[in-house]
Each structure stands twice: as C-alpha cells, then as structure tokens.
Design a protein around this motif. Sequence first.
Motif, PDB file in Angstrom:
ATOM      1  N   GLY A 240       4.756  51.890  26.867  1.00 26.72           N
ATOM      2  CA  GLY A 240       5.853  52.135  25.996  1.00 26.72           C
ATOM      3  C   GLY A 240       6.493  53.541  25.645  1.00 26.72           C
ATOM      4  N   LEU A 241       5.854  54.484  26.279  1.00 34.55           N
ATOM      5  CA  LEU A 241       6.323  55.762  26.187  1.00 34.55           C
ATOM      6  C   LEU A 241       7.591  56.324  26.674  1.00 34.55           C
ATOM      7  CD1 LEU A 241       3.023  56.016  25.807  1.00 34.55           C
ATOM      8  CD2 LEU A 241       3.230  58.243  26.605  1.00 34.55           C
ATOM      9  N   GLY A 242       8.218  55.423  27.312  1.00 37.59           N
ATOM     10  CA  GLY A 242       9.736  55.568  27.871  1.00 37.59           C
ATOM     11  C   GLY A 242      10.032  54.657  29.080  1.00 37.59           C
ATOM     12  N   ILE A 243      11.388  54.842  29.465  1.00 38.19           N
ATOM     13  CA  ILE A 243      11.590  54.061  30.511  1.00 38.19           C
ATOM     14  C   ILE A 243      11.977  55.047  31.687  1.00 38.19           C
ATOM     15  CG2 ILE A 243      13.028  52.455  29.023  1.00 38.19           C
ATOM     16  CD1 ILE A 243      15.443  53.961  29.648  1.00 38.19           C
ATOM     17  N   SER A 244      12.175  54.317  33.074  1.00 43.70           N
ATOM     18  CA  SER A 244      12.315  55.439  34.028  1.00 43.70           C
ATOM     19  C   SER A 244      13.204  54.539  35.029  1.00 43.70           C
ATOM     20  CB  SER A 244      10.833  55.458  34.755  1.00 43.70           C
ATOM     21  OG  SER A 244      11.126  56.696  35.643  1.00 43.70           O
TER      22      SER A 244
END
Length: 331
Positions: A240-244
């Motif tokens: 859940g630290l970001g999208i890619s």
Amino acid sequence: MAATPNRLRQLRAFCLAAQTGNISRAAERLHLSQPTVSQLVKSLERDLNVVLFERHGPRIELTPAGGALLDRALPLVEGIDQLPDTFQAHLGSVTGGRLDIAAGESTILYLLPESVKRFSDTYPQVNPHLHNVTGRDGMELLRAGEVDFAVGSMIDVPADVTWVPMFSFEPMLITARDHPLASREHLSLADIAAHGLILPPRHLSTWHVVDLVFQQNRLDYRVVLEAGGWEVIKRFVELGLGISIVTSICLRGDEDLVAIPVGQWFPQRTYGAVIRNGRVLSPQAKAFLGILDPDFERHATTARSGESSIPPCRPRHGEDSDFSGFDQSLA
C-alpha cells in the motif's frame, strides 16, 4: 596473395582484437600471450599490405580497411570454429556444445524459463549460459562475440545488429487490493496522477515513458518511491505504499494486487532476439531461437531486409516469458 599456413590463426586473432578493441583481451580469449597476438595481427597486415588498426595505447580501432576485412573474415572464422557442430546439425543432431545468451534480469526471470526448460529437455547435452547484464553491457558481449545473441526490448536499433521482435506485453496499473482505484469501474489518467507512484530509477526507460505520458496530457504526478526490479515494486505496491505502471510480463496472476490495463495511455512493450549482423549462428542458437519463435528464420529475414520493422508479435503471459529489463535499450 596465397594463404599462409598461419592464415586462420591470423584472422582469428584479428577478429577477436577487432571485437574486443584490445590486444590483451583478445589474447586472453585465445589463451595466447599478448606479444603472440600482436605478431599475428602485424604479420596479417604485412601479408595484405594494409594497416588494419589505429593504435591508441592499449586501445585499438579499426581502419576502413580493417572494417572491410572484418566484414569478410568474421563469418569465415566463426563458420570454421562452428564446423563440428554445424556438421552434426546437418546430420540431424545437436550433439553438444555451449549456448550463451545475454539478457536482463526481467527477461531471465519472466520470459526465458519455460523456453530454457524446453531446450534443456530437448538438448540435454548442450550447456546453456545466461548472462545477466544491463542493455549496454549485453551489447558489448554481443559485439565481442562472447554471446550467441541477446534477448530483450529495444527502442533504438544500432546499425550493426538485427532485432527480431517476438512477444508483446500490455502496460498495467497495479494497486493494492484495498486501494481506492482498485474498485473503480472507469479510470482516467487524471485519477492515476492523483495518487503516489512507485517507479524504477529515473534514468531508466520506464520512468521516461510515464513522465512523457503525463507531460503530454499536462498532468502533474508524484513519485513516492524509487525501486529497482519488478518484484520489489510489486511488493511495495502490495503493502500500500503507492501504485505503479508495469508491463504485464511481470504479472503471474498470484500476486496480492489488482491489475488494470492502461494501454489507452501507455505503450506496449515488445521483446525479441538481438543478433549481430554477419554472425554465423550456431546450431544450438538456431535451435533455441526456434523454440522462442518457430517462425524465427522468416521473421529474421524480414527484419534484415527492412520490409517490416516489427513482424506480428505474439502475446505471452508473464509466466512464460527481458534483456534490457528497465534499461532504455540494448544499445
């Protein structure tokens, strides 16, 4: 001028010196002393009455005459060196030998395993070597004749190689399962730009592609984490630290992720084989390339002729099947 008894030794020393750009490295490859290789090259120059190299200390560069000779001599030397294997292949068998392939980590991890297994099952007497390299290092190995071919993705194709595209993969947005975008039925590029991105280092091509797409659409975006390698990026997205934005080559289907196609904004990525022009492919190399693409010979002929820059690419799933990984190209 009549051939001397040492002509093959002369030409082999000349070709390796030209490929490596260094007499000492050529000597190492030939298991000879540096003075011996220097003498072989100088004797060839005397016999042909030409200067083959411009010498700059330990570094050497081909003269125009040297380049012309290399174009003619290299296929002959490689053909003679491969004669036993080629003859056995003519009789219907690949009896042994070695196969060297340059590829990036992503290619080795996702694209090649099934093909390597099929090849090893079919030709157990052949010893495959996978050279895990970046694009630029892989091109050096290819030009030096230390690998049979490379596999990966190319943006710019240098004049001294032929790239034969084989497989295409879709760009995908990946998110954690509980991410706000995961359940959206309709996404816009602005929706993606509003969330923090996890991308590979900015000097590599994936970052440049993502940046270009957002710039062209006049959208600001934010990178919350730089990480190298698809597996690392996927793990941080799962947390859940970001999208890619990734390529479908790296998605096996068992990740704890939501994957959403974004081909309407981001380009496909195509992978294929890179062959040095003029190289005589060994029977082992031909056999492996035939496993990668059963119609390889026709596609290679088409690529060399320039009739079509990209023959039809066959979609592949991530578990089946990158030389450059995140590198901008193989060059």
